[in-house]
Write a protein that holds these residues in place. Structure first.
Motif, PDB file in Angstrom:
ATOM      1  N   ARG A 127      51.901  -9.630  24.214  1.00 11.85           N
ATOM      2  CA  ARG A 127      51.773  -8.254  24.117  1.00 11.85           C
ATOM      3  C   ARG A 127      51.850  -7.817  22.714  1.00 11.85           C
ATOM      4  NH1 ARG A 127      52.642  -3.752  27.240  1.00 11.85           N
ATOM      5  NH2 ARG A 127      53.576  -2.042  26.098  1.00 11.85           N
ATOM      6  N   VAL A 129      51.997  -4.757  19.609  1.00  9.82           N
ATOM      7  CA  VAL A 129      52.091  -3.394  19.254  1.00  9.82           C
ATOM      8  C   VAL A 129      51.516  -3.177  17.743  1.00  9.82           C
ATOM      9  CG1 VAL A 129      54.013  -1.738  18.760  1.00  9.82           C
ATOM     10  CG2 VAL A 129      54.114  -3.258  20.678  1.00  9.82           C
ATOM     11  N   ARG A 142      42.522   0.485  21.677  1.00  6.96           N
ATOM     12  CA  ARG A 142      43.069   0.251  23.110  1.00  6.96           C
ATOM     13  C   ARG A 142      42.142  -0.225  24.039  1.00  6.96           C
ATOM     14  NH1 ARG A 142      45.437   5.199  21.429  1.00  6.96           N
ATOM     15  NH2 ARG A 142      47.814   5.075  21.012  1.00  6.96           N
ATOM     16  N   GLU A 150      49.702  -1.743  22.537  1.00 13.22           N
ATOM     17  CA  GLU A 150      50.238  -0.340  22.384  1.00 13.22           C
ATOM     18  C   GLU A 150      49.932  -0.073  20.947  1.00 13.22           C
ATOM     19  OE1 GLU A 150      51.656   3.119  23.774  1.00 13.22           O
ATOM     20  OE2 GLU A 150      51.417   1.341  25.077  1.00 13.22           O
ATOM     21  N   ALA A 490      57.966  -0.102  22.738  1.00  8.31           N
ATOM     22  CA  ALA A 490      56.965  -0.893  23.197  1.00  8.31           C
ATOM     23  C   ALA A 490      56.735  -2.434  23.205  1.00  8.31           C
ATOM     24  CB  ALA A 490      55.818  -0.109  22.245  1.00  8.31           C
ATOM     25  N   GLU A 493      58.681  -3.943  26.164  1.00  6.58           N
ATOM     26  CA  GLU A 493      57.850  -3.150  27.356  1.00  6.58           C
ATOM     27  C   GLU A 493      58.882  -2.295  27.924  1.00  6.58           C
ATOM     28  OE1 GLU A 493      55.538  -5.972  29.656  1.00  6.58           O
ATOM     29  OE2 GLU A 493      56.296  -7.446  28.668  1.00  6.58           O
TER      30      GLU A 493
END
Length: 654
Positions: A127, A129, A142, A150, A490, A493
């Motif tokens: 993930r 950010v 995105r 994010e 973010a 999560e």
């Protein structure tokens, strides 16, 4: 001089250290950044008690860098990887493969995008950010990245707090959640039935009390938007209506003063005074009327006079002096015209040729934050004047588009502040990226006007607090501190809906799902609310049923698995609630007698309930399991992974 053999041996060992997995089950987060935002995010992840064993944090910083605020590499408990490039090799050295999250927090949109693409090549499931200022580029990122991503803008999050402080109002932003729009307001400005929950009690004696137990006595509340504009918008409209007309005499005098240099002006005035005195003497000697004397004086001065030996000696002397004055006046007039044209062109180029203004807001520094503040003030129709050292700062194009005058110069110089009419402005927002320059500009502005409202941007929170208390300069805000909760949410999560700035604090608004078998599964709603930490404002039942808002919430209702709880909380309170809603997990085993920093580590299976005090640095980072090879990064404690340095070439450490 040859490098000593001991240094060569030490560097060779460092180059050949490699990441060694120790089977640590804790989540691993990689943070790339060097400023205050990276510091606050990394510190929060170290202090986080999610899960019970905590998290591992690796920070990637350049080899040599200068930090305006707290140093992220100086945090105890982080593993540091030094590299000037965020490429595949750096991310492999940082152990990104298999990591839980990656935060790219440099103030470089293109650089963060390139790093995100490299990280995707290492692990496309991690993930990410990203910190970005350009909204168009953020929308493209995105769609472009295949990994979960994010994209957030710290400037966009912090700008409303600066605008509200400049206009002496509350945060003007509002947010929408489910079927309602909520906003922050003063209790006196909203109806009692629209109040969702109390946010803060403000008092000079006790400071700021967040999420107080006494709901009725709170000064700042979260309320439902009922069609009335926010308080800051009302204040901006009032400011526009009350703005006085510009003073025409002062404008003319200012234009005359700025037309020529002081020396040339003094010379012209001296010659004109001499001509006036001689004209008066001629009128008396010739026994003529004042109009005739004026005619004779001008003709004699500008064109000269025919010699007349029959005149008296004093008249002849006055004629000669007038002729000499005329000879001096012509080049002086030429010099004034040329100097005025040059000064006008320079003033137009630097923005210094500005009419006097009253009731406007001066913004110093058109970087990320200053540009957002300028744009939002113009949305409220507030007149703005910008100051920046750079002739083409980041917000220059937007300033021209919004017709905001840009004065190029040092804001610490009085002449720059005078050109922006700081003495007559509504407020001064100092938003550059240099704490010392911000303080100098604020002090210089206070010299022009003692009661001027100043909003200062500082990176170092402790420095900001001490300056605010000692110098009484006004309001200080930290962009990184305001934006950090959203980046943390973010990265972990969490469904952080928005962040509410309150004075120098930030309250995240989040929606937390309740997992089956969690601590809150089957418990009543009244266990969620904790004074000073968590305030429940809505509950969405499992199965997609209609959201139940604060008006209809019954504290005796039972929480079921699948429910989603919307809360306003402090960071530690949100940590606690997330743990209570998380599915049951086996605690990480810890060897008996483990030590951390010389203190035996408690064998706690569940973290303590947060207290009523604010978040700080006091929380210790958990101890790694036995069998790991300790690292001595930053003189810190063992962290389960060794310090890694990447070898980029002969004789180079990165």
């Amino acid at each position: 001089m040859a490098e000593p053999w001991r240094d060569r041996a030490r560097r060779a060992v460092e180059w050949n250290w490699r990441l060694r997995s120790a089977g640590d089950p804790r989540p691993h987060y990689v943070i790339c950044g060097k400023d205050a935002l990276a510091y606050y995010v990394a510190r929060a992840m170290l202090e986080s008690e999610l899960p019970a064993g905590g998290a591992r944090v690796t920070v990637v910083v350049p080899e040599r860098y200068r930090s305006n605020g707290p140093d992220v590499a100086g945090l105890r408990g982080v593993r540091v990887v030094r590299s000037d490039r965020l490429d595949v090799a750096t991310f492999e050295a940082a152990g990104l493969a298999g990591a839980t999250g990656l935060a790219l927090l440099h103030q470089d949109d293109v650089g963060n995008l390139h790093a995100a693409l490299c990280a995707q090549a290492v692990d496309h499931r991690v993930r990410q950010v990203l910190r970005m200022f350009n909204g168009t580029l953020a929308d493209g990122v995105r769609k472009l990245l295949k990994a979960p991503v994010e994209v957030l803008s710290d400037a966009e999050m912090a700008a409303p707090a600066f605008v509200a402080a400049a206009l002496n109002e509350v945060d003007p932003s509002s947010f929408q959640h489910r079927d309602k729009t909520l906003r922050v307001a003063r209790r006196a400005d909203v109806r009692p039935q629209d109040v969702v929950c109390a946010l803060a009690h403000l008092s000079e004696a006790q400071g700021v009390e967040l999420l107080p137990a006494e709901q009725a006595g709170a000064d700042l509340v979260l309320a439902e938007a009922t069609g009335q504009p926010p308080g800051t918008e009302v204040a901006a409209r009032r400011l526009v209506r009350a703005r006085r007309r510009r003073r025409p005499v002062a404008v003319v005098l200012g234009a005359v003063r700025g037309f020529a240099t002081r020396k040339i002006g003094i010379a012209v005035m001296a010659v004109l005074a001499l001509i006036a005195v001689l004209g008066t003497l001629i009128s008396r000697a010739e026994d003529v009327s004042p109009l005739e004397a004026l005619y004779l004086t001008l003709v004699t001065t500008l064109s000269g006079a025919d010699p007349d030996t029959t005149k008296a000696a004093d008249a002849q002397i006055m004629q000669v002096v007038l002729n000499l004055a005329g000879l001096a006046l012509i080049p002086l007039i030429t010099a004034v015209v040329v100097d005025g044209i040059v000064n006008a062109r320079l003033a137009l180029h630097t923005g210094r040729l500005q009419p006097a203004r009253v009731g406007h807001v001066v913004v110093i520094g058109l970087g990320n934050v200053g540009t957002r503040v300028m744009a939002q003030l113009r949305e409220y129709d507030v007149e703005v004047v910008a100051i920046d050292k750079d002739p083409e700062p980041r917000g220059a194009a937007l300033a021209r588009q919004l017709e905001v005058p840009l004065i190029v110069g040092d804001a610490a110089l009085p002449e720059t502040l005078v050109a922006a009419s700081v003495a007559d402005c509504q407020a001064l927002v100092v938003a550059s990226t240099d704490d010392v320059a911000n303080l100098e500009a604020a002090l210089a502005a206070r010299d022009l006007r003692a009661d001027l409202r100043v909003v200062l941007r500082f990176f170092d929170g402790d420095f900001a607090e001490r300056v605010e208390e000692t110098f009484a300069l006004g309001v200080s805000r930290s962009v990184s501190y305001l934006a950090a909760p959203a980046f943390i949410g973010a990265l972990t999560e969490r469904a952080v809906i928005t962040t509410i700035p309150v004075d120098r604090h930030a309250l995240p608004v989040a929606e937390v799902p309740v997992a089956a078998g969690s601590e809150l599964d089957g418990r009543p709603l009244d266990v969620v609310n904790r004074d000073g930490q968590v305030r429940l404002i809505a509950r969405t039942p499992a199965g997609g049923a209609k959201t139940i808002w604060w008006k209809d919430l019954d504290p005796r209702q039972v929480i079921f698995a699948g429910d989603r709880l919307t809360v306003v909380a402090r960071r530690r309170g949100l940590d606690w609630l997330t743990r209570q809603c998380a599915p049951p997990a086996h605690p990480i085993p810890r060897p008996a007698g483990s030590v951390h920093g010389g203190v035996p580590a408690p064998a706690a299976a569940s973290p303590p309930v947060p207290g009523q005090t604010g978040s700080g640095v006091g929380a210790a980072h958990p101890v790694p399991p036995a069998g790991e090879v300790p690292s001595t990064t930053n003189g810190g404690q063992p962290e389960g992974l060794e310090l890694t340095r990447r070898h980029d070439g002969p004789g180079e450490v990165s």
